[in-house]
Design an enzyme around this catalytic site. Sequence first.
Site: not given
Length: 660
Positions: A236, A238-241, A243, A460, A463
């Site tokens: 997945g 990075p940072g999705t959990g 570990t 801006e 936009h």
Amino acid sequence: MANDNKNIKEKKPKLSPYWIYGIIIAIFLGFQLFSSGYQDGTITTPADFFKYLEDGDVERVDIIKNTRVAKVYLTKEAQEKEVHKKSKPQSFIPSATRLPNYKFEFGDLQNFENELNKITEDLTTKPTVKFDTETNEWGSLLMNLLPFILLIAVWIFIMRRMSGGAGGGAGGQIFNIGKSKAKLFDQNTEVKTTFKDVAGLEGAKEEVQEIVDFLKYPEKYTTLGGKIPKGALLVGPPGTGKTLLARAVAGEAKVPFFSLSGSDFVEMFVGVGASRVRDLFKQAKEKSPSIIFIDEIDAIGRARGKNAMSGSNDERENTLNQLLTEMDGFGTNANVIVLAATNRADILDKALMRAGRFDRQIFVDLPDLRERKEIFEVHLRPLKKSKDLDTDFLAKQTPGFSGADIANVCNEAALIAARNGKKSVDKQDFLDAVDRIIGGLEKKNKIITPSEKKAVAYHEAGHATVSWMLEHAAPLVKVTIVPRGRSLGAAWYLPEERLIVRPEQMLDEMCAAMGGRAAEKVIFDKISTGALSDLEKVTKQARAMVTIYGLSDKIGNLTYYDSSGQNEYGFTKPYSEQTAELIDKEISKIIEEQYQRAIKILEENKDKLTQLAEVLLEKEVIFKDNLEKIFGKRTFEKEEHIGGKDAQETTKGEQETIEK
């Protein structure tokens, strides 16, 4: 008492490598200091010696015939004279080993002896004269060998500590270089992370929970003929959990859990990686049932044969070969399961991915709206939050955020609230935290000229105007001309979370992105470098439409995307030069059409664009309700659209806060 003694033995002080270096440096400094005092006196001349002799300053003279060197020892009274201050100090030398004050070389021995006798005849106190005095050659040799003897002694001391199992500092690393670096979590190690701490990821949690269940109750599955899986690969962004999920497995399984990184196998020494793999699986089998977790396995699991320069002696490939052998080598009843995590599954070796090694591939994707709400609830537990804080609103404000991003948002919100002296963290703190993470830190003191500020305001406002007029463009949250990070202004949108994107939706988003440059062209009839990020965004989108998604009429239903990642347009492209020209023309055509479309929209609404830019110059930050006052409500906007009614009510509160 026995336990106390055991604890005392276990807490032996380890010898740090810094202590070893300090001891060696101290030895050399001490030797230099001692050897500086061990010199045979200050060099002088025979003429000066005879003058000292006439003055009665000489107490003793040692004449060495074979080297024709004379060593002079002064009396105590003479050593106090100013003229002799240059002679070597002898304060730290014992009297039995007193060193000479002066030494000099003489020529003919007979002439020197005659001159010496002639001067001493007239002296009342005659100095002691010694001939053929033997030099202390053994002492000199010992002093020369002293540093080497001490270094050898220190080295032997280190070796004994290493071989004795202390293994402290650098020594243990040298002798244990082939040992596994895995950190063991077992019943003696408290792991507080459980599945309750893992919000969202329901499918991934179900898979890993089943693995834990395999280890706890294997007979439940083996009685029906099932086999325990040998490995599971967590894949997945990075940072999705990934570990975090592995830590939860360690906390729930209650079996030995070996955790290490893929880079822990790789060393500069040949054969170390394979040796560590063997040692890791040996330990895991001894403590069976157990789990091995290898984080960032792509460090050693890359596809083999890609580096032609390394040949067959590539250390990383040898490590991977040993890992493949170990994973397919132990029996199914060994009860050792391998978990691994990576965000680059496309570069892993096919032999590593096959069934029998990693039987399961668990995809851990970015959280959706419901999962983000659950993740917020987990990270909000330790915070002192306000009572009216709505987690549904926070989840809607963070599309595309990973679990790590949401944790960062909660932490930043708490820091912002503390910086403002609040007693609780409220909704505005979270909105400021999202702005801080997405856009960067506000730079209110940044020096910007009035003309530049006006150009940024119209950019801006362009936009905002174009996105307001287009049906499929992302709904606006706010626009600011306060510099943040590397940008001089920014427009915040809440994109709809779509699983399928249609061409008209992509074209509307590209048109809105080109609205800034189009506004500069319409108002000033000039363009600037301020549209760099917009051009980068639309170019990537147009290229994706043509080369990946097959949404171009000229190219047709073709894709040049390689999901395996083996050919990312390296030396050979998957299309001809004629097709490359066609692709470039099609990309340029798509972008230019949307640019002209944005110009047309802004020319039709030029007065409203100017009015919006003036409001933006006055307030520096405007919100959705400011656009509604100027343009009216969007007729095609749906109430259930993300960032609709709830976002409008909230931004009114934001505007009041900023205006104050």
